[in-house]
Write an enzyme that holds these catalytic residues in place. Structure first.
Site, PDB file in Angstrom:
ATOM      1  N   GLU A 184      33.377  31.085  43.922  1.00 18.11           N
ATOM      2  CA  GLU A 184      33.554  30.447  42.612  1.00 18.11           C
ATOM      3  C   GLU A 184      34.500  29.245  42.713  1.00 18.11           C
ATOM      4  O   GLU A 184      34.316  28.247  42.013  1.00 18.11           O
ATOM      5  CB  GLU A 184      34.066  31.473  41.589  1.00 18.11           C
ATOM      6  CG  GLU A 184      32.977  32.487  41.213  1.00 18.11           C
ATOM      7  CD  GLU A 184      33.482  33.560  40.261  1.00 18.11           C
ATOM      8  OE1 GLU A 184      34.415  34.279  40.661  1.00 18.11           O
ATOM      9  OE2 GLU A 184      32.965  33.662  39.150  1.00 18.11           O
ATOM     10  N   GLU A 222      30.426  40.871  43.409  1.00 15.05           N
ATOM     11  CA  GLU A 222      31.190  41.620  42.406  1.00 15.05           C
ATOM     12  C   GLU A 222      30.449  42.847  41.885  1.00 15.05           C
ATOM     13  O   GLU A 222      31.063  43.850  41.526  1.00 15.05           O
ATOM     14  CB  GLU A 222      31.544  40.702  41.221  1.00 15.05           C
ATOM     15  CG  GLU A 222      32.616  39.670  41.523  1.00 15.05           C
ATOM     16  CD  GLU A 222      32.087  38.399  42.173  1.00 15.05           C
ATOM     17  OE1 GLU A 222      30.920  38.382  42.624  1.00 15.05           O
ATOM     18  OE2 GLU A 222      32.843  37.409  42.223  1.00 15.05           O
TER      19      GLU A 222
END
Ligand code: CAA
Ligand code: NAI
Length: 696
Positions: free
Chosen positions: A105, A125
């Site tokens: 990210e 995740e």
């Protein structure tokens, strides 16, 4: 600045390096260091552009998972990434190793991305019951469309930098020194460019929506009951339908919803439990022995699977069978696995030949005289195993490790057939051995530390998840399975059909119910065990005959077309069988039992209570070293839903006092089966739980 982030300058380029071993996780000091470094570099008039890079062997591999559940200190990751994206000077992320989760990210928030050709990127995740919470669900689909973004986020699996490059996620790949290439790249860029402003992927909204619809179907079957995948779908939909800021706010709220759920607590526990299971006293005291070749005795279901697992890890294998016909079958069993992969296009004929070149078959034990380790996988009969180990003792070199894949037999009874019992361990693989991740490493008293450490080294090489187990009947997994299997049989006799029980277990998150699992493994195995155990069975113990009655009809499960279920025309999924219900009804009548209705939640309460109570006994006897090892065993060997953390973690979250009071209630009906474990009583009394034991 911080010790974990350094800022240096090469000509007009500021280089921000993250140095937080082992994986450069984005803990507080790293986030703060990144923030301060960006501020400093932006304010420095001599800096034209900025490179963000990881020290050591990887770009940041994500947020620091250990911080989840604690009060996170500012700056939070989304703010740091916004700061990066809003920087007035171009920022180039230079990726190598595994740029995962929050790390990727950070790269998505940077204005440009360059990567080493062998780097891997991903958003894993979902494996922690979470979603990418720092803009990943909004920025990634804007860059590459919904299909790949959903594949990456829902599978949690990393993709290669090459694939990411062709999808538009990476601007440039390099085979050269990454730092040098990144600085050069930064010198050439002229302006900032923000992922949030990208709209390419929105040009074809129909394809975007199709990808979401397809993923939704997959989630409803393969990831049923899980919160994070559903939220990922919603966030990716928001990326198409809402402005960036709104989508991001929705993503953030969804992230916290997931973070506060029991599912993420279960999965984060599983992540650390999996890593903790490999840390055992023997491996800390001794180094593994040389492991460059393997012998496998027996080429049936397990022998062939173990051989494939070994060949896949690059280990040459010598397989021993009883006679020419059996070794030909053994080889064919191994080849069959690779033929299937070739048929599916997952391997080429050449790759198959290269792997098979590492294989040799023989009927002569002398061919094992040079191998470093041998794994026996012959019939589950003590006399046969002892005979095999007598042979092995004669031919194996003194430093070789001898292992048995027995499911239940006491390793001491096998190793005493040799002159070197301390060199013998159990290596309990699960079927299919080349696919199932669990490897129970059974450590009898007196086993040599380095023999045990070699077992762990084999697991690592084969990419298995190893769990240390003591030498007790059924070790950890099968021993506990025995108990909840009996609990299911009691419920069946008392009024629940096998199909009711399986439905409840399936709904809880297992891939199949226990009766479907028995049918798959073969009902004859359990029948043989029960017959063998009959002479020593406690007459006070409640015994349910139903499975025996089914076996007496020759119904052994899928392989005979009937078991608890029917499998017409070779079907892989069974259908309920009214004749089985008649057998059950006849048994109830014959015993004069009054039946009751079981709700799904009661079925699960009893099933889990049996599992956890026996788990306590396994711990009390030292058969498992810590509760998290039982969780790992259940998840990787028995299909326990990972998002529930394993039975012991589940029990902690359910409440040990509540579980104990359930058991005490059941004890009124059957004091022999439902005796609360002294460990459970002790934990409740002292207000502790299994997590406390894990820490201890
Ligand atoms: N946070 C904290 N510790 C971590 C970590 C992380 N993100 N990733 C790995 N570690 C720790 C491990 O627990 C292990 O510690 P011990 O040595 O004490 O056991 C150590 O780092 C080494 O890890 P591995 O044994 O797994 O090493 P490996 O080389 O086999 O694998 C890896 C490296 C591929 C990075 C693997 O560790 C991994 O997959 N890590 C998790 C990555 C991940 O899930 N990232 C997303 C985090 S969530 C997130 O980022 C949310 C967000 O959007 C803000
Ligand atoms: P299997 O019946 O498929 O294979 C056994 C093989 O051993 C046969 O090919 C047989 O020819 C060979 N064999 C027998 N005696 C031999 C000898 N003296 N020398 C050389 N080879 C000999 O059995 P399976 O299912 O592979 O089981 C093997 C072992 O693995 C058993 O101990 C079993 O309990 C254990 N196990 C089985 C699991 C399963 O799901 N099938 C799971 C985990 C362990």
């Amino acid at each position: 600045m911080s010790a974990q982030v350094t800022l240096s300058k090469v000509r007009s380029i500021a280089v921000i390096e993250v140095n937080n071993p082992p994986v450069n996780a984005l803990g507080h000091a790293v986030r703060k260091g990144l923030w301060d470094s960006i501020e400093a570099a932006e304010a420095d008039n001599t800096v034209k552009a900025i490179v963000v890079i990881g020290a050591g062997h990887t770009f940041p591999a994500g947020a620091d998972i250990k911080e989840f559940g604690t009060v996170m200190q500012q700056p939070h990751l989304p703010e740091v990434i916004d700061r990066i994206e809003n920087c007035k000077k171009p920022i180039v992320a230079a990726l190598h190793g595994t740029a995962l989760g929050g790390g990727f990210e950070v790269a998505l928030g940077s204005h440009y991305r360059i990567a080493s050709a062998d780097a891997r990127i991903g958003l894993p995740e979902v494996n922690l019951g979470l979603l990418p919470g720092a803009g990943g669900t909004q920025r990634m689909p804007r860059l590459c469309g919904a299909k790949l973004a959903l594949d990456v986020m829902l599978s949690g699996k990393p993709i290669s930098a090459t694939k990411a490059h062709s999808a538009g996620l990476i601007d440039s790949l390099t085979e050269d020194d990454l730092r040098v290439a990144a600085i050069k790249f930064a010198e050439d860029v002229q302006e900032v460019r923000r992922s949030r402003d990208e709209t390419k992927c929105m040009l074809n909204a129909e394809a975007y929506r199709d990808a979401v619809a397809e993923a939704k179907k997959m989630v409803s079957t393969r990831m049923r009951g899980q919160l994070a995948p559903t939220k990922i779908l919603e966030c990716v939909t928001a990326a198409l339908e809402k402005p960036f800021a709104e989508g991001r706010a929705f993503e953030r709220a969804s992230f916290f919803e997931c973070l506060s759920s029991k599912q993420s607590k279960g999965m984060i526990h599983a992540f650390f439990a999996e890593r903790a299971s490999a840390k055992v006293p023997e491996a800390s005291r001794a180094k593994p022995r040389k492991l460059e070749s393997l012998g496998v005795v027996g080429g049936g279901t397990m022998g062939a699977g173990i051989t494939v697992a070994a060949l896949d890890s690059g280990l040459p294998v010598t397989m021993i069978e009883r006679d020419a016909e059996s070794i030909a079958r053994g080889r064919a069993n191994v080849e069959k696995v690779y033929d299937r992969l070739v048929a599916k296009g997952r391997k080429t004929e050449n790759q198959k030949s290269a792997v098979m070149a590492l294989y040799s078959g023989s009927t002569d034990y002398n061919d094992l005289s040079n191998v470093d380790m041998v794994i026996e996988a012959v019939f589950e009969r003590l006399d046969v195993k002892r005979e095999v180990f007598e042979q092995l003792d004669k031919v194996m070199k003194p430093e070789a490790v001898l292992a048995s894949n027995t499911s239940y037999i006491d390793i001491d009874l096998i190793s005493s057939a040799t002159s070197r019992p301390s060199q013998v361990v159990g290596l309990h693989f699960f079927s299919p051995a080349n696919i199932m991740k669990l490897l129970e490493i059974v450590v009898p008293k007196g086993a040599a530390d380095d023999a045990v450490a070699t077992g762990f080294a084999l697991a690592k090489r084969m990419r298995k998840v190893p769990v240390r187990a003591g030498n007790s009947g059924g070790f950890i997994g099968n021993r506990i399975l025995g108990k909840y299997g009996i609990c299911a049989a009691h419920m069946m006799e008392d009024g629940a059909s096998p199909y009711d029980i399986d439905d409840a277990i399936f709904e809880f998150g297992y891939p199949m119910g226990i009766h479907a699992m028995y049918d798959l493994a073969g009902l004859d195995i359990g029948w043989d065990n029960r017959k063998a155990a009959a002479p020593t069975r406690d007459p006070a113990e409640r015994y349910v005959d139903i499975a025996d009655k089914i076996c007496e009809r020759g119904w052994f499960g899928q392989k005979t077309g009937r078991g608890f279920y029917r499998y017409p025309n070779g079907a892989r999924v069974g259908t309920p069988d009214p004749e089985v219900l008649e057998i059950i009804q006849a048994e109830r009548k014959q015993k004069g039992l009054t039946t009751k209705k079981f709700s799904k939640s009661e079925i699960i309460e009893r099933y889990l209570a049996a599992m956890v109570n026996e788990g306590c006994e396994v711990l009390r006897e030292g058969v498992a070293l810590k509760p998290s090892d039982i969780d790992v065993t259940s998840i990787f060997g028995y299909g326990f839903p990972r998002h529930r953390g394993g039975p012991m973690k589940y029990a902690d979250m359910y409440g040990l006092d509540k579980m104990l009071s359930n058991i005490q209630k059941y004890e009124q009906e059957d004091p022999v089966f439902w005796r609360p474990s002294p460990l459970l009583l002790e934990l409740v009394k002292t207000k502790r739980n299994f997590d406390d034991l894990n820490k201890g």
